[in-house]
Design a protein around this motif. Structure first.
Motif, PDB file in Angstrom:
ATOM      1  N   UNK A 130      -0.017   4.837  -6.308  1.00  0.00           N
ATOM      2  CA  UNK A 130      -1.250   5.293  -6.952  1.00  0.00           C
ATOM      3  C   UNK A 130      -0.930   5.826  -8.353  1.00  0.00           C
ATOM      4  N   UNK A 131      -1.790   5.510  -9.289  1.00  0.00           N
ATOM      5  CA  UNK A 131      -1.579   5.883 -10.688  1.00  0.00           C
ATOM      6  C   UNK A 131      -1.673   7.391 -10.917  1.00  0.00           C
ATOM      7  N   UNK A 132      -2.537   8.067 -10.162  1.00  0.00           N
ATOM      8  CA  UNK A 132      -2.737   9.502 -10.355  1.00  0.00           C
ATOM      9  C   UNK A 132      -1.701  10.276  -9.539  1.00  0.00           C
ATOM     10  N   UNK A 133      -0.908  11.096 -10.226  1.00  0.00           N
ATOM     11  CA  UNK A 133       0.127  11.878  -9.550  1.00  0.00           C
ATOM     12  C   UNK A 133      -0.503  13.117  -8.911  1.00  0.00           C
ATOM     13  N   UNK A 134      -0.013  13.450  -7.726  1.00  0.00           N
ATOM     14  CA  UNK A 134      -0.516  14.631  -7.032  1.00  0.00           C
ATOM     15  C   UNK A 134       0.006  15.901  -7.676  1.00  0.00           C
TER      16      UNK A 134
ATOM     17  N   UNK B 117      -2.815   7.088  14.288  1.00  0.00           N
ATOM     18  CA  UNK B 117      -3.245   6.400  13.070  1.00  0.00           C
ATOM     19  C   UNK B 117      -4.388   7.176  12.433  1.00  0.00           C
ATOM     20  N   UNK B 118      -4.232   7.556  11.176  1.00  0.00           N
ATOM     21  CA  UNK B 118      -5.258   8.312  10.459  1.00  0.00           C
ATOM     22  C   UNK B 118      -6.301   7.356   9.881  1.00  0.00           C
ATOM     23  N   UNK B 119      -7.552   7.510  10.324  1.00  0.00           N
ATOM     24  CA  UNK B 119      -8.649   6.762   9.715  1.00  0.00           C
ATOM     25  C   UNK B 119      -9.147   7.546   8.506  1.00  0.00           C
ATOM     26  N   UNK B 120     -10.205   7.065   7.860  1.00  0.00           N
ATOM     27  CA  UNK B 120     -10.526   7.555   6.519  1.00  0.00           C
ATOM     28  C   UNK B 120     -10.687   9.061   6.412  1.00  0.00           C
TER      29      UNK B 120
ATOM     30  N   UNK C 245      -6.294  -0.984   2.292  1.00  0.00           N
ATOM     31  CA  UNK C 245      -6.974  -1.860   1.342  1.00  0.00           C
ATOM     32  C   UNK C 245      -7.946  -1.083   0.465  1.00  0.00           C
ATOM     33  N   UNK C 246      -8.611  -0.085   1.044  1.00  0.00           N
ATOM     34  CA  UNK C 246      -9.541   0.756   0.290  1.00  0.00           C
ATOM     35  C   UNK C 246      -8.809   1.460  -0.852  1.00  0.00           C
ATOM     36  N   UNK C 247      -7.646   2.021  -0.561  1.00  0.00           N
ATOM     37  CA  UNK C 247      -6.892   2.732  -1.584  1.00  0.00           C
ATOM     38  C   UNK C 247      -6.347   1.781  -2.647  1.00  0.00           C
TER      39      UNK C 247
ATOM     40  N   UNK D 186      -8.454   2.297  -7.395  1.00  0.00           N
ATOM     41  CA  UNK D 186      -7.940   2.453  -8.757  1.00  0.00           C
ATOM     42  C   UNK D 186      -6.859   1.397  -9.000  1.00  0.00           C
ATOM     43  N   UNK D 187      -6.669   0.986 -10.240  1.00  0.00           N
ATOM     44  CA  UNK D 187      -5.532   0.083 -10.503  1.00  0.00           C
ATOM     45  C   UNK D 187      -4.229   0.778 -10.121  1.00  0.00           C
ATOM     46  N   UNK D 188      -3.371   0.139  -9.336  1.00  0.00           N
ATOM     47  CA  UNK D 188      -2.109   0.776  -8.942  1.00  0.00           C
ATOM     48  C   UNK D 188      -1.210   1.048 -10.145  1.00  0.00           C
TER      49      UNK D 188
END
Length: 202
Positions: free
Chosen positions: A73-77, A14-17, A55-57, A61-63
């Motif tokens: 996520x609204x911002x595309x990679x 499990x990846x933490x922050x 929850x942090x993600x 930002x607004x999804x």
């Protein structure tokens, strides 16, 4: 440099922050990072995260959209690839995941959801050879992973390389896909070494 965009787990555990943010751009060191469309490089990658990071993600930002237990996520990679976060009930427990989906493919999110559930509900936990290599890359600190240049053995431009250390303390770079089973196993956390052997035996 490009790779197939099949759905694939790229980190065991499990990846933490801190690790999650490292995982969000596992290819940051690649040559010519801002040239060309890297969609195929990222699309299909997924890994497990904590509820706190999920929850942090969601709050940062607004999804772009929310669909039941998933949000994007609204911002595309890159191109049409963006982060999708999943909260999935597996074996009676809610588990959380991050995946890169190419939203130009209308089925990509559902395909990933089903692939995660299928893998995470397998009765026998075993790592495939590709999963072992991807975990090795993901878990290696940036200072000890890079892309090949003329100084790397068996030079192939732009291929991923890992630093290996001898008992005497000297180091050398080796192509990720040339690592031996023993070299990979040595880089896995102790609790994953049995899984590596199980995958080879399967």
């Amino acid at each position: 440099m490009s790779t197939p965009s099949a759905i694939r787990k790229v980190y065991q555990g499990i990846a933490e922050r801190h690790q999650m943010f490292r995982m969000l751009d596992r290819y940051a060191q690649r040559p010519h990072r801002f040239e060309g469309d890297a969609s195929a490089l990222y699309a299909g990658e997924w890994f497990k995260i904590t509820e706190s990071e999920h929850d942090y993600m969601f709050e940062i930002l607004p999804p772009l959209w929310i669909r039941g237990s998933m949000f994007a996520i609204r911002e595309f990679l890159t191109g049409s690839v963006t982060s999708v976060f999943f909260a999935l009930r597996i074996d009676g427990v809610i588990r959380h995941f991050h995946g890169y989906c190419d939203l130009s493919d209308r089925g990509s999110v559902e395909d990933m959801r089903l692939a995660i559930i299928e893998l995470e509900t397998r009765p026998v936990r075993a790592m495939t050879p590709d999963e072992r290599l991807e975990h090795t890359w993901s878990a290696t600190a940036d200072a000890y992973r890079a892309y090949s240049d003329e100084t790397a053995a068996q030079y192939l431009h732009g291929q991923r390389v890992i630093a290996l250390f001898s008992n005497a303390g000297s180091s050398r770079l080796k192509l990720l896909y040339d690592l031996t089973d023993g070299e990979i196993t040595a880089k896995l956390p102790v609790q994953l070494r049995h899984l590596a052997r199980a995958a080879v035996a399967a």
